[in-house]
Scaffold this motif. Structure first.
Motif, PDB file in Angstrom:
ATOM      1  N   THR A 244       2.531 -12.188   3.644  1.00 26.91           N
ATOM      2  CA  THR A 244       2.776 -11.052   2.809  1.00 26.91           C
ATOM      3  C   THR A 244       3.608 -11.247   1.576  1.00 26.91           C
ATOM      4  O   THR A 244       3.597 -10.327   0.835  1.00 26.91           O
TER       5      THR A 244
ATOM      6  N   ASN B  44      -4.293  -7.935   3.808  1.00 32.58           N
ATOM      7  CA  ASN B  44      -5.045  -7.265   2.974  1.00 32.58           C
ATOM      8  C   ASN B  44      -4.825  -5.671   2.435  1.00 32.58           C
ATOM      9  O   ASN B  44      -5.400  -5.206   1.788  1.00 32.58           O
ATOM     10  N   ILE B  45      -3.711  -5.238   3.216  1.00 35.29           N
ATOM     11  CA  ILE B  45      -3.453  -3.761   3.148  1.00 35.29           C
ATOM     12  C   ILE B  45      -2.782  -3.557   1.839  1.00 35.29           C
ATOM     13  O   ILE B  45      -2.036  -4.251   1.187  1.00 35.29           O
ATOM     14  N   ASP B  46      -2.770  -2.270   1.245  1.00 40.59           N
ATOM     15  CA  ASP B  46      -1.929  -2.029   0.008  1.00 40.59           C
ATOM     16  C   ASP B  46      -0.535  -1.850   0.371  1.00 40.59           C
ATOM     17  O   ASP B  46      -0.101  -1.059   1.527  1.00 40.59           O
ATOM     18  N   ARG B  47       0.368  -2.325  -0.318  1.00 41.55           N
ATOM     19  CA  ARG B  47       1.688  -2.528   0.088  1.00 41.55           C
ATOM     20  C   ARG B  47       2.343  -1.230  -0.417  1.00 41.55           C
ATOM     21  O   ARG B  47       3.462  -1.115  -0.407  1.00 41.55           O
ATOM     22  N   GLY B  48       1.608  -0.321  -1.366  1.00 35.09           N
ATOM     23  CA  GLY B  48       2.318   0.781  -2.110  1.00 35.09           C
ATOM     24  C   GLY B  48       3.023   1.527  -1.126  1.00 35.09           C
ATOM     25  O   GLY B  48       4.037   2.071  -1.377  1.00 35.09           O
TER      26      GLY B  48
ATOM     27  N   GLU C 223       6.159   0.433  -0.023  1.00 37.71           N
ATOM     28  CA  GLU C 223       7.337   0.305  -0.967  1.00 37.71           C
ATOM     29  C   GLU C 223       7.881   1.759  -1.170  1.00 37.71           C
ATOM     30  O   GLU C 223       9.035   1.964  -1.518  1.00 37.71           O
TER      31      GLU C 223
ATOM     32  N   THR D 109       2.414   0.779   7.723  1.00 37.02           N
ATOM     33  CA  THR D 109       1.545  -0.381   7.829  1.00 37.02           C
ATOM     34  C   THR D 109       0.450  -0.142   9.405  1.00 37.02           C
ATOM     35  O   THR D 109      -0.563  -0.381   8.800  1.00 37.02           O
TER      36      THR D 109
ATOM     37  N   SER E 190      -2.375   1.944   8.597  1.00 36.41           N
ATOM     38  CA  SER E 190      -3.688   1.206   7.778  1.00 36.41           C
ATOM     39  C   SER E 190      -4.565   0.128   8.289  1.00 36.41           C
ATOM     40  O   SER E 190      -5.531   0.009   7.918  1.00 36.41           O
TER      41      SER E 190
END
Length: 264
Positions: free
Chosen positions: A100, A163-167, A170, A187, A190
């Motif tokens: 990650t 591959n997931i969006d970390r937005g 955060e 997480t 998603s």
């Protein structure tokens, strides 16, 4: 506009790659020892096709638990239990192996190595090992299927996590949430659809694999199939093969339908 001239290496690279591939193919075929076709091959093949066109329908269901329907249900049970058990165990392995960050991570590297080691052993080899440990039967097949599936699904799950969006994670942390909040509210929601999708796909493969585990004594429809082949009972072989084809086709269709609705 000037076009930059390609170097000799850039021009010859496709031909070099093609030559290497060709050399590898020739080397691979050179190791094969072709012993010819046996004289009885045509007769045996004809007998198998005759069994397919004249199957033993009386073997489909007898009510004594030793028929085709019982063997197919046992095969499905082995594949289902092995997949379900491994899907839960693979989740912590997936988070262990997921990379990650952009920097080198000993955690993810060691996790990927463990999953690779697990995937090295085929289901048949694991089935033989578990038969020696717990005895022949469906339980050994479930253990073999489950352990092998951990390696495969752990790899797929870890790639989904990477591959997931970390937005959203955060944002939750920036709003004062901790890592557990980010895991629970960002997480997992998603990656859960991808986890279910991969689990259904793995179940399709597990049904095919479980069909042959009985060859080594790990339960399922493989045991009556190898017995029918050894006794040259071609009509019995025919009905078993038809049953396997129908079962695998139905599972593929059902799993594909669920996955299509899941990904809409």
């Amino acid at each position: 506009m000037m076009v930059k001239k390609r170097s000799f290496y850039q021009q010859s690279r496709p031909w070099l790659i093609a030559a290497i591939v060709l050399i590898v193919i020739v080397w691979a075929f050179s190791g094969l020892q072709f012993a010819g076709v046996k004289d009885s091959a045509g007769q045996i093949l004809g007998s198998i096709f005759s069994g397919l066109f004249h199957p033993d329908w009386s073997y489909v269901y007898s009510g004594h638990g030793e028929d085709l329907l019982s063997a197919l249900l046992e095969t499905l049970a082995i594949a289902f239990l092995g997949t379900i058990i491994s899907s839960f165990i693979a989740v912590p392995f997936a988070f262990w192996a997921a990379h990650t960050t952009k920097k080198f991570s000993l955690r993810s590297t060691s996790g990927k190595f463990v999953l690779t080691v697990i995937r090295v052993f085929p289901e048949l080899v694991l089935a033989i090992m578990f038969i020696k440990a717990v005895g022949p039967g469906a339980f050994a097949g479930v253990l073999a299927m489950g352990l092998h599936s951990i390696g495969m699904m752990g790899k797929l799950f870890s790639e989904a996590i990477e591959n997931i969006d970390r937005g959203p994670e955060e944002a939750i942390v920036a709003a004062g949430g901790n890592l557990l909040d980010a895991l629970s509210w960002a997480t997992l929601p998603s990656v859960l659809p991808e986890f279910i999708n991969f689990t259904l796909y793995r179940f399709e493969i597990a049904v095919r694999s479980a069909s042959i585990l009985g060859i080594v004594g790990a339960g399922g429809v493989g045991a009556p199939l190898i017995f029918a082949l050894s006794t040259r009972s071609w009509s019995r072989v025919g009905i078993i093969l038809i049953g396997i084809v129908v079962m695998v086709t139905a599972i593929d269709w059902l799993s594909g339908t669920i996955r299509r609705h899941l990904l809409k």
